[in-house]
Design a protein around this motif. Structure first.
Motif, PDB file in Angstrom:
ATOM      1  N   ASP A 127       0.840  -1.206   0.000  1.00 20.74           N
ATOM      2  CA  ASP A 127       0.000   0.000   0.000  1.00 20.74           C
ATOM      3  C   ASP A 127       0.871   1.251   0.000  1.00 20.74           C
ATOM      4  O   ASP A 127       0.572   2.237  -0.676  1.00 20.74           O
ATOM      5  CB  ASP A 127      -0.917   0.012   1.229  1.00 20.74           C
ATOM      6  CG  ASP A 127      -2.059  -0.991   1.129  1.00 20.74           C
ATOM      7  OD1 ASP A 127      -2.321  -1.490   0.012  1.00 20.74           O
ATOM      8  OD2 ASP A 127      -2.676  -1.286   2.172  1.00 20.74           O
ATOM      9  N   GLY A 128       1.944   1.212   0.779  1.00 23.19           N
ATOM     10  CA  GLY A 128       2.857   2.352   0.810  1.00 23.19           C
ATOM     11  C   GLY A 128       3.541   2.566  -0.523  1.00 23.19           C
ATOM     12  O   GLY A 128       3.704   3.702  -0.987  1.00 23.19           O
ATOM     13  N   LEU A 129       3.927   1.470  -1.179  1.00 19.33           N
ATOM     14  CA  LEU A 129       4.583   1.574  -2.478  1.00 19.33           C
ATOM     15  C   LEU A 129       3.627   2.060  -3.558  1.00 19.33           C
ATOM     16  O   LEU A 129       4.051   2.655  -4.554  1.00 19.33           O
ATOM     17  CB  LEU A 129       5.167   0.220  -2.882  1.00 19.33           C
ATOM     18  CG  LEU A 129       6.378  -0.273  -2.080  1.00 19.33           C
ATOM     19  CD1 LEU A 129       6.722  -1.704  -2.467  1.00 19.33           C
ATOM     20  CD2 LEU A 129       7.574   0.638  -2.300  1.00 19.33           C
ATOM     21  N   ALA A 133       4.669   7.411  -7.916  1.00 19.19           N
ATOM     22  CA  ALA A 133       4.164   7.890  -9.201  1.00 19.19           C
ATOM     23  C   ALA A 133       4.651   7.013 -10.343  1.00 19.19           C
ATOM     24  O   ALA A 133       5.740   6.424 -10.268  1.00 19.19           O
ATOM     25  CB  ALA A 133       4.618   9.330  -9.427  1.00 19.19           C
ATOM     26  N   PRO A 134       3.847   6.881 -11.409  1.00 17.06           N
ATOM     27  CA  PRO A 134       4.292   6.124 -12.591  1.00 17.06           C
ATOM     28  C   PRO A 134       5.640   6.621 -13.090  1.00 17.06           C
ATOM     29  O   PRO A 134       5.878   7.829 -13.189  1.00 17.06           O
ATOM     30  CB  PRO A 134       3.183   6.380 -13.614  1.00 17.06           C
ATOM     31  CG  PRO A 134       1.974   6.657 -12.794  1.00 17.06           C
ATOM     32  CD  PRO A 134       2.472   7.411 -11.593  1.00 17.06           C
ATOM     33  N   ALA A 411       6.175   4.893 -17.047  1.00 16.29           N
ATOM     34  CA  ALA A 411       5.831   6.313 -17.097  1.00 16.29           C
ATOM     35  C   ALA A 411       4.604   6.509 -17.979  1.00 16.29           C
ATOM     36  O   ALA A 411       4.421   5.822 -18.981  1.00 16.29           O
ATOM     37  CB  ALA A 411       7.000   7.125 -17.635  1.00 16.29           C
ATOM     38  N   VAL A 412       3.753   7.447 -17.617  1.00 14.31           N
ATOM     39  CA  VAL A 412       2.536   7.715 -18.385  1.00 14.31           C
ATOM     40  C   VAL A 412       2.910   8.367 -19.720  1.00 14.31           C
ATOM     41  O   VAL A 412       3.710   9.286 -19.756  1.00 14.31           O
ATOM     42  CB  VAL A 412       1.595   8.634 -17.584  1.00 14.31           C
ATOM     43  CG1 VAL A 412       0.374   8.987 -18.413  1.00 14.31           C
ATOM     44  CG2 VAL A 412       1.183   7.961 -16.289  1.00 14.31           C
TER      45      VAL A 412
END
Length: 412
Positions: A127-129, A133-134, A411-412
């Motif tokens: 959950d922490g991980l 961000a992507p 990455a997005v």
């Protein structure tokens, strides 16, 4: 008579373990090495190593069977590994006595009862991980492989939350092979201070944890079979060191192997191999402990090649080299292969014989649970650097990486 080959000096920093393994194989089933200034016989052939690990002619009691003990114990950086008084260094009847007192803490029902706890801890760490961000890089060793075993062993031992600060640092020092004798002694003093506070806390407020069970064994057993105060402390030290760093490295190496062998990861994802297979092949190829100091010859031990380990000489179990011996796995010994089949056990990562690791089922439970959940939660996980940039932990004992940078999502 041929000249005795020059000693192979084992690298204190463990900079190139693969080259060291090849060098040991080239020198035969057993060869004399230098381990931080101490000469020992490194045994790298699995059949011979298993025979020695289960032989009454081989002891782990340095005080009784190593003539150099008094000389080395105050000056060798790894003195703690031979001077503790617990089942790790015990021999014969003393070992059986101490193992009998510790074994109930690792009974199958107690390990099975930890399944829910381990799953909850893994879920919380993931959950922490998930907040990453992507495309962002995260150190998976620091954020996942480290905290899980620390939390599990803290739970198992009943370590109060307010005593966990600094816990990791002193345990890391047990496995460090780049410390000076003075630094190692100072780290040992800090570690014993942590253990003394733990014993005091659990004696004042006992629970169902392992420390409380061992204190009860110390206080209630009575007679010659009871744990002494020194044995109680050193047994807790053994549980901490054996149950923490080793599992960190197992998770680290398993993740690395899967991310660098997508064909093998595909086998797991398609059901052609299981997470337990990943753990066992990782233990074979990259065991958490490369070399385990030390054992000692009780009497002269003739070797198959005509050499003799003389009574009183030190023996180093070189698990990493034995696990990858070409005599067992041929040219593919250095390949990560989840379909590998061979008769009998595939590795000696948890030892063999009377000193086989009691905590092996717990380590397997943690690793399988962690891997299954990690790759389910982050199916696109990938290494963030080339494998050539993964630096080994600076130790000749442990087998892991300083950092494990990954991207959990593209990455997005």
């Amino acid at each position: 008579m041929p000249d005795e080959p020059e000693l192979l000096v084992l690298d204190a920093r463990g900079a190139d373990p693969d080259a060291e393994i090849r060098a040991l194989h080239a020198r035969g089933p057993a060869s004399r090495v230098d381990i931080l200034g101490v000469t020992a016989w490194s045994v790298s052939e699995p059949t011979l190593l298993k025979r020695l690990l289960s032989s009454p002619d081989v002891s782990k009691d340095a005080r009784q069977h190593w003539p150099r003990f008094a000389e080395v114990s105050g000056s060798w950086p790894l003195a703690l590994w031979v001077s503790v008084k617990n089942m790790f260094t015990a021999y014969g009847g003393e070992h059986r006595r101490l193992r009998r007192l510790v074994a109930p803490a690792f009974a199958p029902r107690r390990v099975a009862a930890l399944t829910g706890t381990v799953e909850a801890l893994v879920s919380g760490l993931l959950d922490g991980l998930a907040a990453t961000a992507p495309g962002e890089t995260v150190d998976l060793r620091e954020r996942f492989a480290y905290p899980l075993p620390i939390q599990v062993i803290s739970h198992l031992m009943g370590l109060p939350a307010d005593q966990r600060e600094g816990f990791r640092g002193v345990v890391d020092g047990v496995f460090a092979t780049t410390l000076t004798p003075e630094e190692a002694a100072a780290n040992t003093a800090r570690l014993y201070a942590v253990l003394d506070r733990l014993i005091a806390a659990r004696r004042a407020a006992p629970g169902e944890d392992m420390t409380s069970l061992l204190i009860a064994a110390r206080d209630e057993e009575g007679g010659e079979s009871a744990l002494s105060d020194e044995e109680l402390r050193d047994t807790l030290l053994l549980m901490v060191s054996a149950g923490y760093e080793t599992t960190v490295n197992l998770i680290d190496q398993a993740v690395t192997a899967l991310l660098t062998h997508p064909d093998q990861l595909a086998l797991v994802r398609t059901g052609r191999a299981g997470w337990a297979d990943v753990v066992e092949e990782t233990l074979r190829l990259r065991p958490a402990i490369k070399h385990l100091p030390l054992r000692f010859a009780v009497r002269d031990i003739p070797l198959p090649d005509g050499q003799v380990i003389a009574a009183g000489e030190a023996i180093l179990a070189s698990y990493a080299a034995a696990n990858r011996h070409p005599g067992r796995h041929g040219e593919r010994t250095g390949v990560f292969d989840l379909t590998r089949t061979a008769p009998g056990p595939e590795h000696l990562a948890f030892g063999h014989g009377a000193h086989y690791c009691l905590g092996a089922p717990l380590a397997r439970l943690e690793a399988v649970t962690a891997l299954r959940a990690l790759f389910a939660r982050f199916p696109d996980i990938e290494l963030a650097v080339p494998t050539s940039e993964l630096e080994p932990v600076p130790s000749l004992i442990t087998y892991g990486h300083r950092h494990l940078p990954v991207r959990l999502r593209p990455a997005v």
